[in-house]
Scaffold this motif. Structure first.
Motif, PDB file in Angstrom:
ATOM      1  N   MET A 148     -12.161   9.428  -8.204  1.00  0.00           N
ATOM      2  CA  MET A 148     -12.005   8.248  -7.347  1.00  0.00           C
ATOM      3  C   MET A 148     -10.551   8.059  -6.940  1.00  0.00           C
ATOM      4  O   MET A 148     -10.246   7.779  -5.773  1.00  0.00           O
ATOM      5  CB  MET A 148     -12.501   6.995  -8.074  1.00  0.00           C
ATOM      6  CG  MET A 148     -12.474   5.728  -7.222  1.00  0.00           C
ATOM      7  SD  MET A 148     -12.390   4.204  -8.211  1.00  0.00           S
ATOM      8  CE  MET A 148     -10.627   4.151  -8.619  1.00  0.00           C
ATOM      9  N   ILE A 149      -9.636   8.219  -7.892  1.00  0.00           N
ATOM     10  CA  ILE A 149      -8.208   8.056  -7.611  1.00  0.00           C
ATOM     11  C   ILE A 149      -7.755   9.057  -6.559  1.00  0.00           C
ATOM     12  O   ILE A 149      -7.051   8.717  -5.603  1.00  0.00           O
ATOM     13  CB  ILE A 149      -7.387   8.214  -8.909  1.00  0.00           C
ATOM     14  CG1 ILE A 149      -7.598   6.989  -9.815  1.00  0.00           C
ATOM     15  CG2 ILE A 149      -5.899   8.389  -8.598  1.00  0.00           C
ATOM     16  CD1 ILE A 149      -6.997   7.136 -11.193  1.00  0.00           C
ATOM     17  N   GLY A 150      -8.175  10.306  -6.707  1.00  0.00           N
ATOM     18  CA  GLY A 150      -7.806  11.326  -5.739  1.00  0.00           C
ATOM     19  C   GLY A 150      -8.335  11.013  -4.349  1.00  0.00           C
ATOM     20  O   GLY A 150      -7.618  11.161  -3.348  1.00  0.00           O
ATOM     21  N   ALA A 151      -9.590  10.568  -4.278  1.00  0.00           N
ATOM     22  CA  ALA A 151     -10.193  10.245  -2.980  1.00  0.00           C
ATOM     23  C   ALA A 151      -9.503   9.042  -2.339  1.00  0.00           C
ATOM     24  O   ALA A 151      -9.254   9.027  -1.120  1.00  0.00           O
ATOM     25  CB  ALA A 151     -11.681   9.966  -3.158  1.00  0.00           C
ATOM     26  N   ASP A 152      -9.182   8.034  -3.149  1.00  0.00           N
ATOM     27  CA  ASP A 152      -8.533   6.838  -2.592  1.00  0.00           C
ATOM     28  C   ASP A 152      -7.112   7.143  -2.122  1.00  0.00           C
ATOM     29  O   ASP A 152      -6.675   6.650  -1.073  1.00  0.00           O
ATOM     30  CB  ASP A 152      -8.520   5.710  -3.637  1.00  0.00           C
ATOM     31  CG  ASP A 152      -9.880   5.042  -3.778  1.00  0.00           C
ATOM     32  OD1 ASP A 152     -10.719   5.203  -2.884  1.00  0.00           O
ATOM     33  OD2 ASP A 152     -10.095   4.348  -4.795  1.00  0.00           O
ATOM     34  N   ILE A 153      -6.381   7.949  -2.879  1.00  0.00           N
ATOM     35  CA  ILE A 153      -5.027   8.336  -2.449  1.00  0.00           C
ATOM     36  C   ILE A 153      -5.102   9.127  -1.148  1.00  0.00           C
ATOM     37  O   ILE A 153      -4.325   8.882  -0.209  1.00  0.00           O
ATOM     38  CB  ILE A 153      -4.316   9.147  -3.545  1.00  0.00           C
ATOM     39  CG1 ILE A 153      -3.919   8.232  -4.713  1.00  0.00           C
ATOM     40  CG2 ILE A 153      -3.071   9.853  -2.984  1.00  0.00           C
ATOM     41  CD1 ILE A 153      -3.267   8.959  -5.871  1.00  0.00           C
ATOM     42  N   ALA A 154      -6.042  10.064  -1.065  1.00  0.00           N
ATOM     43  CA  ALA A 154      -6.184  10.870   0.151  1.00  0.00           C
ATOM     44  C   ALA A 154      -6.530  10.005   1.353  1.00  0.00           C
ATOM     45  O   ALA A 154      -6.030  10.229   2.465  1.00  0.00           O
ATOM     46  CB  ALA A 154      -7.264  11.935  -0.061  1.00  0.00           C
ATOM     47  N   GLN A 155      -7.362   9.010   1.131  1.00  0.00           N
ATOM     48  CA  GLN A 155      -7.741   8.115   2.224  1.00  0.00           C
ATOM     49  C   GLN A 155      -6.565   7.256   2.669  1.00  0.00           C
ATOM     50  O   GLN A 155      -6.288   7.120   3.864  1.00  0.00           O
ATOM     51  CB  GLN A 155      -8.888   7.209   1.773  1.00  0.00           C
ATOM     52  CG  GLN A 155      -9.384   6.266   2.854  1.00  0.00           C
ATOM     53  CD  GLN A 155     -10.432   5.308   2.327  1.00  0.00           C
ATOM     54  OE1 GLN A 155     -10.911   5.468   1.208  1.00  0.00           O
ATOM     55  NE2 GLN A 155     -10.780   4.307   3.116  1.00  0.00           N
ATOM     56  N   LEU A 156      -5.846   6.702   1.710  1.00  0.00           N
ATOM     57  CA  LEU A 156      -4.697   5.849   2.035  1.00  0.00           C
ATOM     58  C   LEU A 156      -3.583   6.639   2.714  1.00  0.00           C
ATOM     59  O   LEU A 156      -2.862   6.114   3.562  1.00  0.00           O
ATOM     60  CB  LEU A 156      -4.170   5.186   0.758  1.00  0.00           C
ATOM     61  CG  LEU A 156      -5.052   4.073   0.184  1.00  0.00           C
ATOM     62  CD1 LEU A 156      -4.696   3.797  -1.278  1.00  0.00           C
ATOM     63  CD2 LEU A 156      -4.901   2.793   1.003  1.00  0.00           C
ATOM     64  N   ALA A 157      -3.449   7.909   2.350  1.00  0.00           N
ATOM     65  CA  ALA A 157      -2.372   8.734   2.907  1.00  0.00           C
ATOM     66  C   ALA A 157      -2.516   8.971   4.402  1.00  0.00           C
ATOM     67  O   ALA A 157      -1.543   9.339   5.074  1.00  0.00           O
ATOM     68  CB  ALA A 157      -2.326  10.078   2.177  1.00  0.00           C
ATOM     69  N   LYS A 158      -3.697   8.734   4.952  1.00  0.00           N
ATOM     70  CA  LYS A 158      -3.940   8.991   6.373  1.00  0.00           C
ATOM     71  C   LYS A 158      -3.459   7.861   7.280  1.00  0.00           C
ATOM     72  O   LYS A 158      -3.407   8.028   8.502  1.00  0.00           O
ATOM     73  CB  LYS A 158      -5.435   9.227   6.599  1.00  0.00           C
ATOM     74  CG  LYS A 158      -5.975  10.463   5.900  1.00  0.00           C
ATOM     75  CD  LYS A 158      -7.483  10.573   6.071  1.00  0.00           C
ATOM     76  CE  LYS A 158      -8.041  11.771   5.316  1.00  0.00           C
ATOM     77  NZ  LYS A 158      -9.524  11.854   5.421  1.00  0.00           N
ATOM     78  N   ALA A 159      -3.108   6.707   6.700  1.00  0.00           N
ATOM     79  CA  ALA A 159      -2.705   5.555   7.512  1.00  0.00           C
ATOM     80  C   ALA A 159      -1.289   5.113   7.157  1.00  0.00           C
ATOM     81  O   ALA A 159      -0.852   5.250   6.006  1.00  0.00           O
ATOM     82  CB  ALA A 159      -3.681   4.398   7.297  1.00  0.00           C
ATOM     83  N   ASP A 160      -0.572   4.566   8.132  1.00  0.00           N
ATOM     84  CA  ASP A 160       0.804   4.106   7.899  1.00  0.00           C
ATOM     85  C   ASP A 160       0.858   3.067   6.775  1.00  0.00           C
ATOM     86  O   ASP A 160       1.689   3.157   5.871  1.00  0.00           O
ATOM     87  CB  ASP A 160       1.387   3.513   9.189  1.00  0.00           C
ATOM     88  CG  ASP A 160       1.661   4.583  10.242  1.00  0.00           C
ATOM     89  OD1 ASP A 160       1.761   5.770   9.872  1.00  0.00           O
ATOM     90  OD2 ASP A 160       1.769   4.223  11.427  1.00  0.00           O
ATOM     91  N   LEU A 161      -0.008   2.063   6.857  1.00  0.00           N
ATOM     92  CA  LEU A 161      -0.025   1.023   5.831  1.00  0.00           C
ATOM     93  C   LEU A 161      -0.415   1.594   4.475  1.00  0.00           C
ATOM     94  O   LEU A 161       0.100   1.177   3.444  1.00  0.00           O
ATOM     95  CB  LEU A 161      -0.988  -0.100   6.231  1.00  0.00           C
ATOM     96  CG  LEU A 161      -0.530  -1.022   7.350  1.00  0.00           C
ATOM     97  CD1 LEU A 161      -1.630  -2.023   7.708  1.00  0.00           C
ATOM     98  CD2 LEU A 161       0.738  -1.779   6.950  1.00  0.00           C
TER      99      LEU A 161
END
Length: 212
Positions: A156-169
Motif C-alpha cells: 500500500m505504501i509503495g502504491a500510494d507513494i507512486a500515485q502521489l509522485a505523479k502530481a505536483d501537490l
C-alpha cells in the motif's frame, strides 16, 4: 551618543515586537486547540447517526478534519480517545450499509490510531476502495508512517507513494513527509523512490531540496 540611544530604542522595540509575536502565536495555538475540540462533539455524533448520503459525508469529513488537525496531538488523551471512539462508531455504523465507502474506512483507521489500536485492516480497506484519491493517499501514508507494523503495509505504501509522485501537490507532500521522517523511514521512502521513473525521481529530489 544619539546613535547609541537610537540603537537601544530600536533593540527594545525589536524585543517587544518579538515578545508580542510569541504571545500572539501562543494565543493562536491555544485557540486552535480549543477550536479543534469544539468542532466535534462525540455525544452529538452518537446521538444523531446520519441517514442521508450528504449527512454521512459531512460527519465523516468533520471526523477526518479534526483527527488530522496538526494540533490534535496536543489534545488531552481523554479528549482524543472520546473523539476516536465516537468517530469509530460513526464509521462502523455507515460501513454496515456502505461497505465500499472509502472515507468511512479511512475515518475508522484514524479513529483506531487515535485510541492506540492497529489501523492496518482499515487502511488496507481504504486503499482498496479509494486508491485513486490523492488526498486519501496522503492521509493513509501519514497514518502508516506514524504507526508500527509498516512492513505489512509495504504494498500500500509503495502504491500510494507512486500515485502521489505523479502530481505536483503529491510530490510536495512526499518531500515534507521525507524531511519530517527519521532515518529508517527515509530509507523506506528512498527505496520506493528508486522504483519510480527517472523524471519523477528528479522532481522529488528537487522538491526536497527546495524545502531545505
Amino acid at each position: 551618543m544619539r546613535w547609541v540611544i537610537g540603537f537601544i530604542v530600536l533593540a527594545g522595540l525589536t524585543f517587544a515586537a518579538g515578545a508580542l509575536a510569541r504571545d500572539e502565536w501562543r494565543a493562536q495555538r491555544q485557540a486552535a486547540i480549543s477550536n479543534t475540540a469544539l468542532r466535534l462533539d462525540p455525544a452529538q455524533i452518537l446521538g444523531h447517526l446520519p441517514r442521508t448520503v450528504e449527512s454521512r459525508y459531512r460527519l465523516l469529513s468533520r471526523c477526518d478534519a479534526v483527527m488530522s488537525d496538526r494540533f490534535q496531538p496536543l489534545q488531552p488523551p481523554q479528549t482524543r480517545a472520546a473523539v476516536g471512539a465516537a468517530c469509530q462508531s460513526l464509521a462502523e455504523y455507515i460501513l454496515l450499509d456502505a461497505p465500499s465507502l472509502s472515507l468511512a474506512h479511512l475515518v475508522r483507521a484514524q479513529s483506531l490510531a487515535e485510541q492506540g489500536q492497529d489501523p492496518h485492516n482499515s487502511l488496507m480497506a481504504a486503499h482498496e476502495t479509494g486508491g485513486a484519491l490523492l488526498w486519501m493517499a496522503a492521509r493513509r501514508l501519514r497514518l502508516a508512517f506514524d504507526g508500527a507494523g509498516r512492513a505489512a503495509l509495504s504494498e500500500m505504501i509503495g502504491a500510494d507513494i507512486a500515485q502521489l509522485a505523479k502530481a505536483d501537490l503529491g510530490r510536495d507532500f512526499l518531500a515534507a513527509l521525507y524531511l519530517q521522517a527519521d532515518a529508517g523511514k527515509r530509507a523506506e521512502m528512498s527505496a520506493v523512490f528508486a522504483t519510480l521513473a527517472p523524471d519523477l525521481q528528479a522532481q522529488i529530489v528537487a522538491q526536497i531540496r527546495r524545502r531545505l
